[in-house]
Scaffold this motif. Structure first.
Motif, PDB file in Angstrom:
ATOM      1  N   LEU A 230       0.890  -1.329  -0.310  1.00 58.25           N
ATOM      2  CA  LEU A 230       0.087   0.060  -0.242  1.00 58.25           C
ATOM      3  C   LEU A 230       0.972   1.234  -0.436  1.00 58.25           C
ATOM      4  O   LEU A 230       0.067   2.295  -0.064  1.00 58.25           O
ATOM      5  CB  LEU A 230      -0.904   0.098   0.907  1.00 58.25           C
ATOM      6  N   GLY A 231       2.209   1.142   0.760  1.00 58.86           N
ATOM      7  CA  GLY A 231       2.523   2.111   0.433  1.00 58.86           C
ATOM      8  C   GLY A 231       3.409   2.561   2.035  1.00 58.86           C
ATOM      9  O   GLY A 231       3.804   1.528   1.864  1.00 58.86           O
ATOM     10  N   LEU A 232       4.120   3.326   2.966  1.00 57.80           N
ATOM     11  CA  LEU A 232       4.732   4.158   3.804  1.00 57.80           C
ATOM     12  C   LEU A 232       3.985   4.443   4.689  1.00 57.80           C
ATOM     13  O   LEU A 232       2.854   5.190   4.559  1.00 57.80           O
ATOM     14  CB  LEU A 232       5.926   4.512   3.477  1.00 57.80           C
ATOM     15  N   THR A 233       4.733   3.750   5.652  1.00 60.37           N
ATOM     16  CA  THR A 233       4.020   4.563   7.112  1.00 60.37           C
ATOM     17  C   THR A 233       4.789   6.075   7.271  1.00 60.37           C
ATOM     18  O   THR A 233       6.047   5.390   6.763  1.00 60.37           O
ATOM     19  CB  THR A 233       4.319   3.851   8.725  1.00 60.37           C
ATOM     20  N   GLU A 234       3.766   6.878   8.026  1.00 59.01           N
ATOM     21  CA  GLU A 234       5.374   7.903   8.570  1.00 59.01           C
ATOM     22  C   GLU A 234       5.983   7.689   8.866  1.00 59.01           C
ATOM     23  O   GLU A 234       7.357   8.486   8.569  1.00 59.01           O
ATOM     24  CB  GLU A 234       4.373   9.365   9.022  1.00 59.01           C
ATOM     25  N   GLY A 235       6.570   6.790   9.104  1.00 60.08           N
ATOM     26  CA  GLY A 235       8.080   6.106   9.645  1.00 60.08           C
ATOM     27  C   GLY A 235       8.957   5.197   8.774  1.00 60.08           C
ATOM     28  O   GLY A 235       9.829   4.656   9.269  1.00 60.08           O
ATOM     29  N   GLY A 236       8.795   5.365   7.748  1.00 57.02           N
ATOM     30  CA  GLY A 236       9.063   5.246   6.492  1.00 57.02           C
ATOM     31  C   GLY A 236       9.144   2.993   6.486  1.00 57.02           C
ATOM     32  O   GLY A 236       9.538   2.627   5.730  1.00 57.02           O
ATOM     33  N   ARG A 237       8.244   2.317   7.411  1.00 58.25           N
ATOM     34  CA  ARG A 237       7.870   1.341   7.226  1.00 58.25           C
ATOM     35  C   ARG A 237       6.756   0.735   6.369  1.00 58.25           C
ATOM     36  O   ARG A 237       6.210   1.696   5.232  1.00 58.25           O
ATOM     37  CB  ARG A 237       6.882   0.443   8.359  1.00 58.25           C
ATOM     38  N   LEU A 238       7.007  -0.466   5.839  1.00 57.78           N
ATOM     39  CA  LEU A 238       5.808  -0.700   4.718  1.00 57.78           C
ATOM     40  C   LEU A 238       4.409  -0.622   5.295  1.00 57.78           C
ATOM     41  O   LEU A 238       4.559  -1.598   6.261  1.00 57.78           O
ATOM     42  CB  LEU A 238       6.551  -2.280   4.037  1.00 57.78           C
ATOM     43  N   ARG A 239       4.215  -0.362   4.769  1.00 55.48           N
ATOM     44  CA  ARG A 239       2.077  -1.286   4.736  1.00 55.48           C
ATOM     45  C   ARG A 239       1.571  -2.172   3.795  1.00 55.48           C
ATOM     46  O   ARG A 239       1.853  -1.913   2.752  1.00 55.48           O
ATOM     47  CB  ARG A 239       1.215   0.389   4.550  1.00 55.48           C
ATOM     48  N   LEU A 240       1.204  -3.235   4.638  1.00 56.07           N
ATOM     49  CA  LEU A 240       0.929  -4.479   3.325  1.00 56.07           C
ATOM     50  C   LEU A 240      -0.477  -4.425   3.617  1.00 56.07           C
ATOM     51  O   LEU A 240      -0.689  -4.919   4.964  1.00 56.07           O
ATOM     52  CB  LEU A 240       1.902  -5.275   4.217  1.00 56.07           C
ATOM     53  N   LYS A 241      -1.773  -4.774   2.753  1.00 59.63           N
ATOM     54  CA  LYS A 241      -3.199  -5.202   3.311  1.00 59.63           C
ATOM     55  C   LYS A 241      -2.963  -6.916   2.917  1.00 59.63           C
ATOM     56  O   LYS A 241      -2.754  -7.296   1.551  1.00 59.63           O
ATOM     57  CB  LYS A 241      -4.500  -4.539   2.590  1.00 59.63           C
ATOM     58  N   ASP A 242      -3.692  -8.123   3.883  1.00 62.12           N
ATOM     59  CA  ASP A 242      -3.286  -9.163   3.369  1.00 62.12           C
ATOM     60  C   ASP A 242      -4.827  -9.689   2.974  1.00 62.12           C
ATOM     61  O   ASP A 242      -5.446  -8.888   2.875  1.00 62.12           O
ATOM     62  CB  ASP A 242      -2.900  -9.872   4.751  1.00 62.12           C
ATOM     63  N   ARG A 243      -4.384 -10.592   2.478  1.00 59.33           N
ATOM     64  CA  ARG A 243      -5.643 -11.276   1.728  1.00 59.33           C
ATOM     65  C   ARG A 243      -6.666 -11.359   3.040  1.00 59.33           C
ATOM     66  O   ARG A 243      -8.194 -11.324   1.825  1.00 59.33           O
ATOM     67  CB  ARG A 243      -5.785 -13.017   1.570  1.00 59.33           C
ATOM     68  N   ALA A 244      -6.701 -11.503   3.858  1.00 60.08           N
ATOM     69  CA  ALA A 244      -8.129 -10.866   4.856  1.00 60.08           C
ATOM     70  C   ALA A 244      -8.897  -9.348   4.839  1.00 60.08           C
ATOM     71  O   ALA A 244      -9.572  -9.219   5.910  1.00 60.08           O
ATOM     72  CB  ALA A 244      -8.070 -11.307   6.970  1.00 60.08           C
ATOM     73  N   GLY A 245      -7.852  -8.666   4.622  1.00 61.09           N
ATOM     74  CA  GLY A 245      -7.998  -6.931   4.276  1.00 61.09           C
ATOM     75  C   GLY A 245      -7.256  -6.843   5.557  1.00 61.09           C
ATOM     76  O   GLY A 245      -7.534  -5.425   6.212  1.00 61.09           O
ATOM     77  N   ALA A 246      -6.389  -7.427   6.133  1.00 58.07           N
ATOM     78  CA  ALA A 246      -5.885  -6.509   7.511  1.00 58.07           C
ATOM     79  C   ALA A 246      -4.235  -6.126   7.422  1.00 58.07           C
ATOM     80  O   ALA A 246      -3.767  -6.493   5.899  1.00 58.07           O
ATOM     81  CB  ALA A 246      -4.786  -7.982   8.354  1.00 58.07           C
ATOM     82  N   GLU A 247      -4.133  -4.713   7.838  1.00 60.64           N
ATOM     83  CA  GLU A 247      -3.021  -4.448   7.728  1.00 60.64           C
ATOM     84  C   GLU A 247      -1.961  -4.556   8.303  1.00 60.64           C
ATOM     85  O   GLU A 247      -1.775  -4.820   9.366  1.00 60.64           O
ATOM     86  CB  GLU A 247      -3.150  -2.124   7.555  1.00 60.64           C
ATOM     87  N   HIS A 248      -0.630  -4.724   7.802  1.00 60.29           N
ATOM     88  CA  HIS A 248       0.376  -5.136   8.298  1.00 60.29           C
ATOM     89  C   HIS A 248       1.329  -3.715   8.182  1.00 60.29           C
ATOM     90  O   HIS A 248       1.948  -3.276   6.896  1.00 60.29           O
ATOM     91  CB  HIS A 248       1.166  -5.873   8.177  1.00 60.29           C
ATOM     92  N   THR A 249       2.221  -3.508   8.951  1.00 59.62           N
ATOM     93  CA  THR A 249       3.485  -2.660   9.018  1.00 59.62           C
ATOM     94  C   THR A 249       4.983  -3.418   9.417  1.00 59.62           C
ATOM     95  O   THR A 249       4.887  -4.461   9.703  1.00 59.62           O
ATOM     96  CB  THR A 249       3.501  -1.241   9.740  1.00 59.62           C
ATOM     97  N   ILE A 250       5.929  -3.133   8.414  1.00 60.54           N
ATOM     98  CA  ILE A 250       7.197  -3.983   8.160  1.00 60.54           C
ATOM     99  C   ILE A 250       8.511  -2.937   8.574  1.00 60.54           C
ATOM    100  O   ILE A 250       8.358  -2.548   7.037  1.00 60.54           O
ATOM    101  CB  ILE A 250       7.320  -5.051   7.105  1.00 60.54           C
ATOM    102  N   GLY A 251       9.492  -3.405   9.584  1.00 59.87           N
ATOM    103  CA  GLY A 251      10.407  -2.590   9.222  1.00 59.87           C
ATOM    104  C   GLY A 251      11.818  -3.260   9.135  1.00 59.87           C
ATOM    105  O   GLY A 251      11.817  -3.717   7.933  1.00 59.87           O
TER     106      GLY A 251
END
Ligand code: BTN
Length: 265
Positions: A230-251
């Motif tokens: 999806l893009g980046l958080t304000e802290g520059g982490r990755l934003r990912l939306k999984d199959r179930a629609g849940a959002e994850h941030t990954i550093g």
């Protein structure tokens, strides 16, 4: 054209990053030298440049190829007092963005493979190695190492790398002046360091993300995640939306990031 200490010293701005300049025709690693200078008290903005690196270092303990006369090997010493532990990782974005904009200024289309590889036409042109030193929660300094394949002969052969590489001159099909490229990159780092806390910085980094809005697979030490990037958080982490629609941030903990053809792929 060869790089020269005198030419660079004369052209670096008086009141920007890049002073003092430590120039070497050949060195082990500019990052190692910048860290030694930092430990000795060198100031924010100190720049180490080498025409050749004999033992250049990449991420994950890998080597980095810097043959004489063709590449750029730059390490900037930064003492950005106000960055806390979480925000220090955005320095990767600052470096990648400065290089991406320097490529765009020469007519190329650059993409950033998060967090900091810069690619043109799917081939890697630049790698970034940011190394930090902390006293408890205080960032003492960061060394921002930037390696650019500028001219033919600088890119390693495909058989030696995970991601195929190319040099900027070949990718753009026109002559590249290494000194000008270096000045633009150092200037860009200065500009984005000033704006590092502004949303415009994250948006500029995000806009250039490779695989943006695509279905990707991320391999981490705690397992694999798949979703739409999806893009980046304000802290520059990755934003990912999984199959179930849940959002994850990954550093930091990303071993591999790649697209998969479809949600079923
Ligand atoms: C990567 O693995 O993609 C990062 C490569 C970083 C290379 C640069 S070249 C200048 C500086 N000095 C080093 O030894 N490494 C970095």
């Amino acid at each position: 054209m060869t790089l020269s200490r005198e030419q660079l010293a004369a052209r670096l701005p008086r009141n920007g990053l890049g002073r003092p300049l430590h120039y070497f025709d050949s060195i082990g690693s500019t990052n190692d030298h910048a860290k030694q200078l930092a430990e000795g008290g060198a100031v924010h903005g100190t720049l180490v440049v080498a025409d050749e690196q004999r033992t250049g270092r990449g991420r994950s303990g890998k080597g980095w190829h810097t043959p004489a006369g063709t590449a750029l090997a730059i390490s900037l010493l930064l003492r950005p007092g106000t960055l806390d532990g979480q925000r220090a990782s955005v320095l990767n974005g600052v470096a990648a963005l400065a290089v991406a904009e320097a490529i765009e200024a020469r007519g190329g289309e650059a993409a950033i493979k998060w967090p900091n590889d810069v690619l043109v036409g799917g081939r890697k042109l630049c790698g970034v190695l940011v190394e930090t030193s902390w006293t408890e929660a205080t960032l003492e300094y960061a060394v921002m190492g930037i390696g650019v394949n500028a001219l033919p002969g600088s890119a390693p052969p495909d058989s030696q790398v995970e991601l195929p590489a190319v040099d900027l001159q070949t990718a753009l099909g026109k002559p590249i002046d290494r000194a000008e490229l270096l000045l633009d990159i150092v200037g860009g780092v200065g500009k984005w360091m000033d704006d590092i806390s502004r949303p415009t910085f994250i948006r500029a980094w995000e806009q250039r993300l490779l695989f943006l809005q695509q279905w990707v697979r991320i391999e981490r030490s705690q397992g694999t995640l798949e979703g739409t990037l999806l893009g980046l958080t304000e802290g520059g982490r990755l934003r990912l939306k999984d199959r179930a629609g849940a959002e994850h941030t990954i550093g930091d903990d990303v071993r591999r990031l790649r697209p998969v053809d479809s949600e079923l792929g």
